[in-house]
Design a protein around this motif. Sequence first.
Motif, PDB file in Angstrom:
ATOM      1  N   LEU A  47       1.084  -1.287  -0.085  1.00 38.30           N
ATOM      2  CA  LEU A  47       0.225  -0.025   0.110  1.00 38.30           C
ATOM      3  C   LEU A  47       0.916   1.357  -0.032  1.00 38.30           C
ATOM      4  O   LEU A  47       2.000   1.151   0.519  1.00 38.30           O
ATOM      5  N   PRO A  48       0.481   2.345  -0.704  1.00 36.29           N
ATOM      6  CA  PRO A  48       1.153   3.608  -0.685  1.00 36.29           C
ATOM      7  C   PRO A  48       1.202   4.242   0.691  1.00 36.29           C
ATOM      8  O   PRO A  48       0.058   4.064   1.580  1.00 36.29           O
ATOM      9  N   TYR A  49       2.236   4.616   1.233  1.00 38.35           N
ATOM     10  CA  TYR A  49       2.474   5.465   2.278  1.00 38.35           C
ATOM     11  C   TYR A  49       2.682   7.075   2.128  1.00 38.35           C
ATOM     12  O   TYR A  49       3.434   7.417   1.382  1.00 38.35           O
ATOM     13  N   GLY A  50       2.078   7.725   2.962  1.00 42.26           N
ATOM     14  CA  GLY A  50       2.245   9.398   2.835  1.00 42.26           C
ATOM     15  C   GLY A  50       1.104   9.827   3.615  1.00 42.26           C
ATOM     16  O   GLY A  50       0.084   9.139   4.469  1.00 42.26           O
ATOM     17  N   THR A  51       0.900  11.079   3.380  1.00 41.01           N
ATOM     18  CA  THR A  51      -0.027  11.902   4.097  1.00 41.01           C
ATOM     19  C   THR A  51      -1.141  12.356   2.987  1.00 41.01           C
ATOM     20  O   THR A  51      -0.772  12.976   2.096  1.00 41.01           O
ATOM     21  N   ALA A  52      -2.317  11.857   3.212  1.00 43.07           N
ATOM     22  CA  ALA A  52      -3.244  11.674   2.299  1.00 43.07           C
ATOM     23  C   ALA A  52      -3.566  13.035   1.356  1.00 43.07           C
ATOM     24  O   ALA A  52      -3.826  12.789  -0.030  1.00 43.07           O
ATOM     25  N   PRO A  53      -3.723  14.001   1.965  1.00 43.55           N
ATOM     26  CA  PRO A  53      -4.043  15.383   1.250  1.00 43.55           C
ATOM     27  C   PRO A  53      -2.809  15.739   0.330  1.00 43.55           C
ATOM     28  O   PRO A  53      -3.383  16.454  -0.656  1.00 43.55           O
ATOM     29  N   TYR A  54      -1.676  15.320   0.850  1.00 44.50           N
ATOM     30  CA  TYR A  54      -0.746  15.978   0.008  1.00 44.50           C
ATOM     31  C   TYR A  54       0.011  14.767  -0.977  1.00 44.50           C
ATOM     32  O   TYR A  54       0.854  15.225  -1.879  1.00 44.50           O
ATOM     33  N   MET A  55      -0.689  13.574  -1.064  1.00 46.49           N
ATOM     34  CA  MET A  55       0.023  12.690  -2.005  1.00 46.49           C
ATOM     35  C   MET A  55      -0.389  12.832  -3.556  1.00 46.49           C
ATOM     36  O   MET A  55      -1.431  13.074  -3.829  1.00 46.49           O
ATOM     37  N   ALA A  60       8.938  15.239  -9.047  1.00 47.36           N
ATOM     38  CA  ALA A  60       7.602  15.825  -9.363  1.00 47.36           C
ATOM     39  C   ALA A  60       6.706  15.511  -8.246  1.00 47.36           C
ATOM     40  O   ALA A  60       5.570  16.434  -8.079  1.00 47.36           O
ATOM     41  N   SER A  61       6.714  14.317  -7.601  1.00 50.57           N
ATOM     42  CA  SER A  61       5.761  14.418  -6.517  1.00 50.57           C
ATOM     43  C   SER A  61       5.973  15.357  -5.567  1.00 50.57           C
ATOM     44  O   SER A  61       4.864  15.677  -5.069  1.00 50.57           O
ATOM     45  N   ASP A  62       7.056  15.647  -5.155  1.00 47.12           N
ATOM     46  CA  ASP A  62       7.116  16.744  -4.084  1.00 47.12           C
ATOM     47  C   ASP A  62       6.462  18.053  -4.595  1.00 47.12           C
ATOM     48  O   ASP A  62       5.953  18.807  -3.708  1.00 47.12           O
ATOM     49  N   LEU A  63       6.655  18.457  -5.743  1.00 41.01           N
ATOM     50  CA  LEU A  63       6.127  19.618  -6.371  1.00 41.01           C
ATOM     51  C   LEU A  63       4.580  19.439  -6.274  1.00 41.01           C
ATOM     52  O   LEU A  63       4.116  20.576  -6.162  1.00 41.01           O
ATOM     53  N   PHE A  64       4.258  18.403  -6.574  1.00 41.66           N
ATOM     54  CA  PHE A  64       2.527  18.146  -6.264  1.00 41.66           C
ATOM     55  C   PHE A  64       2.128  18.362  -4.807  1.00 41.66           C
ATOM     56  O   PHE A  64       1.350  19.394  -4.709  1.00 41.66           O
ATOM     57  N   ALA A  65       2.716  18.324  -4.052  1.00 41.39           N
ATOM     58  CA  ALA A  65       2.522  18.208  -2.524  1.00 41.39           C
ATOM     59  C   ALA A  65       2.838  19.690  -2.417  1.00 41.39           C
ATOM     60  O   ALA A  65       1.939  20.320  -1.271  1.00 41.39           O
ATOM     61  N   LEU A  66       3.766  20.550  -2.686  1.00 41.28           N
ATOM     62  CA  LEU A  66       3.876  21.495  -2.470  1.00 41.28           C
ATOM     63  C   LEU A  66       2.969  22.491  -3.142  1.00 41.28           C
ATOM     64  O   LEU A  66       2.460  23.546  -2.636  1.00 41.28           O
ATOM     65  N   GLY A  67       2.225  22.197  -4.220  1.00 43.62           N
ATOM     66  CA  GLY A  67       1.230  22.959  -4.933  1.00 43.62           C
ATOM     67  C   GLY A  67      -0.051  22.706  -4.011  1.00 43.62           C
ATOM     68  O   GLY A  67      -0.855  23.493  -3.749  1.00 43.62           O
ATOM     69  N   VAL A  68      -0.225  21.364  -3.385  1.00 45.39           N
ATOM     70  CA  VAL A  68      -1.467  21.261  -2.268  1.00 45.39           C
ATOM     71  C   VAL A  68      -1.493  22.303  -1.255  1.00 45.39           C
ATOM     72  O   VAL A  68      -2.489  22.868  -0.797  1.00 45.39           O
ATOM     73  N   LEU A  69      -0.046  22.515  -0.594  1.00 47.19           N
ATOM     74  CA  LEU A  69       0.067  23.178   0.622  1.00 47.19           C
ATOM     75  C   LEU A  69       0.056  24.806  -0.004  1.00 47.19           C
ATOM     76  O   LEU A  69      -0.700  25.597   0.836  1.00 47.19           O
ATOM     77  N   PHE A 102      -3.802  25.267  -0.058  1.00 51.92           N
ATOM     78  CA  PHE A 102      -4.614  25.219   1.008  1.00 51.92           C
ATOM     79  C   PHE A 102      -4.033  26.625   1.677  1.00 51.92           C
ATOM     80  O   PHE A 102      -5.069  27.200   2.389  1.00 51.92           O
ATOM     81  N   PHE A 103      -2.912  27.077   1.581  1.00 50.48           N
ATOM     82  CA  PHE A 103      -2.889  28.559   2.275  1.00 50.48           C
ATOM     83  C   PHE A 103      -3.447  29.582   1.549  1.00 50.48           C
ATOM     84  O   PHE A 103      -3.973  30.489   2.241  1.00 50.48           O
ATOM     85  N   VAL A 104      -3.483  29.477   0.497  1.00 56.98           N
ATOM     86  CA  VAL A 104      -4.266  30.546  -0.192  1.00 56.98           C
ATOM     87  C   VAL A 104      -5.932  30.548  -0.152  1.00 56.98           C
ATOM     88  O   VAL A 104      -6.566  31.458   0.011  1.00 56.98           O
ATOM     89  N   THR A 105      -6.269  29.423  -0.149  1.00 55.35           N
ATOM     90  CA  THR A 105      -7.878  29.242  -0.021  1.00 55.35           C
ATOM     91  C   THR A 105      -8.519  28.989   1.196  1.00 55.35           C
ATOM     92  O   THR A 105      -9.697  29.207   1.438  1.00 55.35           O
ATOM     93  N   GLY A 106      -7.680  28.270   2.081  1.00 51.41           N
ATOM     94  CA  GLY A 106      -8.109  28.004   3.470  1.00 51.41           C
ATOM     95  C   GLY A 106      -8.834  26.314   3.158  1.00 51.41           C
ATOM     96  O   GLY A 106      -9.238  25.709   4.328  1.00 51.41           O
ATOM     97  N   ARG A 107      -8.728  25.928   2.036  1.00 51.95           N
ATOM     98  CA  ARG A 107      -9.389  24.537   1.701  1.00 51.95           C
ATOM     99  C   ARG A 107      -8.131  23.660   1.091  1.00 51.95           C
ATOM    100  O   ARG A 107      -7.317  23.782   0.501  1.00 51.95           O
ATOM    101  N   ARG A 108      -8.293  22.345   1.694  1.00 53.02           N
ATOM    102  CA  ARG A 108      -7.465  21.223   0.636  1.00 53.02           C
ATOM    103  C   ARG A 108      -7.903  20.987  -0.526  1.00 53.02           C
ATOM    104  O   ARG A 108      -9.331  20.809  -0.598  1.00 53.02           O
ATOM    105  N   PRO A 109      -7.296  20.881  -1.574  1.00 52.36           N
ATOM    106  CA  PRO A 109      -7.898  20.837  -3.086  1.00 52.36           C
ATOM    107  C   PRO A 109      -8.648  19.399  -3.197  1.00 52.36           C
ATOM    108  O   PRO A 109      -9.479  19.492  -3.858  1.00 52.36           O
ATOM    109  N   PHE A 110      -8.219  18.382  -2.314  1.00 54.50           N
ATOM    110  CA  PHE A 110      -8.699  17.019  -2.557  1.00 54.50           C
ATOM    111  C   PHE A 110      -9.302  16.464  -1.234  1.00 54.50           C
ATOM    112  O   PHE A 110      -9.556  15.328  -0.951  1.00 54.50           O
ATOM    113  N   GLY A 111      -9.520  17.390  -0.198  1.00 51.53           N
ATOM    114  CA  GLY A 111     -10.031  17.049   1.037  1.00 51.53           C
ATOM    115  C   GLY A 111      -8.955  16.204   1.864  1.00 51.53           C
ATOM    116  O   GLY A 111      -7.934  16.385   1.634  1.00 51.53           O
TER     117      GLY A 111
END
Length: 460
Positions: free
Chosen positions: A169-177, A190-199, A202-211
């Motif tokens: 199974l994949p391991y990670g923090t679900a909202p940022y994977m 590029a996986s780290d850049l995706f997570a930074l995009g999620v961050l 979240f910081f700009v909108t106050g919501r996580r893009p994928f919950g």
Amino acid sequence: MKQGEVIGGFTLGPVVHRGGMAVLREVTHPDIPGPLLMKSPLLAEGEDPAAIVSFEMEQMILPRLSGPHVPRCHGFGHEPTPWLVMERIDGGSLLPLLKRLPRAPEEVAAIAASAADALDSLHRQGVVHLDVKPSNILRRGGEGAVVMIDFGLSRAALLPDLMEEEFRLPYGTAPYMAPEQVMGVRGDPASDLFALGVLMYFFVTGRRPFGDPQRLVELKRRLWWDPPPPRAIEPDCPPWLQEVILRCLEPDPGKRPPSAAQLAFELRNPGTIQLTRRAEKLKRDKWTARLQRRFNPDFQPQLRRKAAALPQRDAPIVVIAIDLEDGNPRMAGALRDTLARLLSMRPDARVACVNVLRTNVLRPDTTLDAEGRNKHVQRLMELRHWSAPLGLPEHRLTHHVLEAVSAGGAILDYARQNLVDHIILGAKAGGLTQRVLGSVPAEVARDAPCSVTLVRLREF
């Protein structure tokens, strides 16, 4: 481990943090100026064995990293329990910022640019973090260089990947994977850049893009289900920042920024960003477009990138299965001699020392032995003692405790999943039970996808 106890020359102080997989304690050393922290995995009853394996990954990776973007490692060991000592970063993490969201776009861009600098340093050293999130991003002195911490889920190009080898199974923090990480592809920067995009989102909108998905089927939805554009939630988000965020969140890694360094440059120089339709989006894609992506067999970016994302392996993998309950020194010596002869012919081979901790089918398993010690850790230490005479460097020698009902099945699954080239294990003396029901060596020799050497002791 108690306050005042000395381990590896370090005197234990109070516990400062207890996370989901590890404990941090203050420590001191007469020859090393502080402040220092000792990290050790959680070993209580019922703890996930992944906590121990991920800690082993951090023990391998952190001492090899350098620069201002990682804590300096001052030592590590495995007895009486696994431990790792590092400098204590005086600045806090980004976690407290979550109490006051959304943040100003200029502040978010500055934070993300500094985090991208840290990721660029890691990527240049051949390490992908794979768990980028606010609690793992610290700042020296509050406003100094960003420091990345917690490398238990990371992937190092020149080191074995224990997490991938032992867990499916994949391991990670679900909202940022990242989508490819959800699908089991580890090692793509590029996986780290995706997570930074999620961050950033979240910081700009106050919501996580994928919950905050809790199931694998929900995690996979990000492969084809795009989030609302940031400007649809927070109109003050400038078009250039939305362009950057949505590009980081592309499901196809090839469509994200080409590097962390390039991302940092763009965040500091918005005028250089080429705006596309992403910058002006105010609505999610139509449901027909999402449906097309969902059922389009060609929309598998993570599979197309898999071969390129992972380092190619030329050296063979040799598994040597050790029965720690046998206790026969003659068999231990014979197995080591057989392995040494094989390594003399293939000096580039990597050795995986494997033991199977049998689990029960009908009754609950306990993770501690009669003396209160973690069984998994005890087996790991015994494997390390067994392999010490081999004198192999760390990058060529790994230790694995596989928890399974069937010992033979566990060894075979490991061999198939990790493309093992050769298995060595000891043959048992044939008793009535083994003649009727068969034995682990016989099962492995019959069904293995590779060469198998059975070591049998000569009877005197």
